[in-house]
Design an enzyme around this catalytic site. Structure first.
Site, PDB file in Angstrom:
ATOM      1  N   GLN A   1      -0.032  69.081 -85.489  1.00 54.04           N
ATOM      2  CA  GLN A   1       0.342  70.022 -84.546  1.00 54.04           C
ATOM      3  C   GLN A   1       2.178  70.327 -84.674  1.00 54.04           C
ATOM      4  OE1 GLN A   1      -1.374  67.089 -81.228  1.00 54.04           O
ATOM      5  NE2 GLN A   1      -1.281  68.924 -80.139  1.00 54.04           N
TER       6      GLN A   1
ATOM      7  N   HIS B   1      -9.536  62.417 -78.925  1.00 52.94           N
ATOM      8  CA  HIS B   1      -8.888  63.491 -78.941  1.00 52.94           C
ATOM      9  C   HIS B   1      -7.988  63.857 -80.336  1.00 52.94           C
ATOM     10  CE1 HIS B   1      -6.776  66.992 -76.707  1.00 52.94           C
ATOM     11  NE2 HIS B   1      -5.971  66.645 -77.832  1.00 52.94           N
TER      12      HIS B   1
ATOM     13  N   GLY C   1      -0.047  62.035 -76.420  1.00 50.58           N
ATOM     14  CA  GLY C   1      -0.701  61.901 -77.887  1.00 50.58           C
ATOM     15  C   GLY C   1       0.075  63.079 -78.464  1.00 50.58           C
TER      16      GLY C   1
ATOM     17  N   CYS D   1      -3.945  69.569 -73.890  1.00 49.39           N
ATOM     18  CA  CYS D   1      -3.367  69.381 -75.519  1.00 49.39           C
ATOM     19  C   CYS D   1      -2.125  70.103 -75.393  1.00 49.39           C
ATOM     20  CB  CYS D   1      -4.463  69.986 -76.188  1.00 49.39           C
ATOM     21  SG  CYS D   1      -3.962  70.210 -77.903  1.00 49.39           S
ATOM     22  N   LEU D   2      -1.121  69.645 -76.047  1.00 47.39           N
ATOM     23  CA  LEU D   2       0.182  70.490 -76.297  1.00 47.39           C
ATOM     24  C   LEU D   2       0.189  71.690 -77.107  1.00 47.39           C
ATOM     25  CD1 LEU D   2       2.581  67.184 -76.813  1.00 47.39           C
ATOM     26  CD2 LEU D   2       2.167  68.360 -74.795  1.00 47.39           C
TER      27      LEU D   2
ATOM     28  N   HIS E   1      -8.249  66.274 -83.973  1.00 50.84           N
ATOM     29  CA  HIS E   1      -7.168  67.102 -84.331  1.00 50.84           C
ATOM     30  C   HIS E   1      -7.005  67.090 -86.004  1.00 50.84           C
ATOM     31  CE1 HIS E   1      -5.174  69.072 -81.099  1.00 50.84           C
ATOM     32  NE2 HIS E   1      -4.844  68.212 -80.705  1.00 50.84           N
TER      33      HIS E   1
HETATM   34 NI    NI Z   1      -4.417  67.909 -78.635  1.00 57.47          NI
END
Ligand code: NI
Length: 171
Positions: free
Chosen positions: A51, A136, A46, A94-95, A140
């Site tokens: 991001q 999640h 995801g 999380c990336l 963000h």
């Molecule tokens: Ni994340």
């Protein structure tokens, strides 16, 4: 198309509240493509547009197993309109917080309204990993990270670790 880097903690942009998409146009579709590219490259299941540093309310998800064909899902302006009283705990990562995993408790099921990539309104009743993933990613869009759901002690520890790593990278 150049691969866009995923921003990581302690990048302040992760705390921005993203803006709704007013029109699903070519620029939004290009952003979606770049998001999938970055997400698959990472690899992750995801991603929220912020991001990539873009404060727009766009989420990409793919929960296909490794050997199955890709199953890309796009959620534009997603909004939780109902959540279950029942909770479920999953180990999340999380990336933007690489190599850190911790269990988070969230509602087990959610109903989410959103626009699809053609700009058509949709609604999904999600459970299991999709319910967790949607919550999640929607977090963000509101500048919230999964570590915000942990104890202050754990959160402070991971924030400190990433701040230190960033200072080291700067030399
Ligand atoms: Ni994340």
């Amino acid at each position: 198309m150049a691969l866009r880097p995923i921003i990581v903690l302690p990048d302040k942009r992760l705390r921005l509240v993203s803006e709704p998409v007013t029109r699903v146009d070519a620029s939004v579709r290009k952003l979606i493509e770049e998001m999938f590219e970055a997400m698959y490259d990472a690899p992750g299941i995801g991603l929220a547009a912020i991001q990539l540093g873009e404060p727009k309310r766009v989420v990409t998800i793919d929960l296909a197993r490794k050997d199955d064909p890709p199953a890309p899902q796009v959620f534009i302006n997603p909004e939780i309109v109902w959540f279950s009283e029942e909770k479920r705990t999953y180990e999340e990562g999380c990336l933007s917080i690489p190599e850190y995993y911790e269990e988070v408790e969230r509602p087990a099921e959610v109903k989410v309204k959103y626009l699809d990539r053609e700009g058509n309104p949709q609604e999904v009743h999600a459970e299991g990993i999709l319910a967790t993933c949607l919550q999640h990613e929607i977090d963000h869009l509101n500048g919230i990270l999964f570590i915000d759901h942990l104890s202050k002690l754990k959160r402070d520890r991971v924030i400190k670790k990433f701040a230190k790593a960033a200072r080291r990278a700067e030399g």
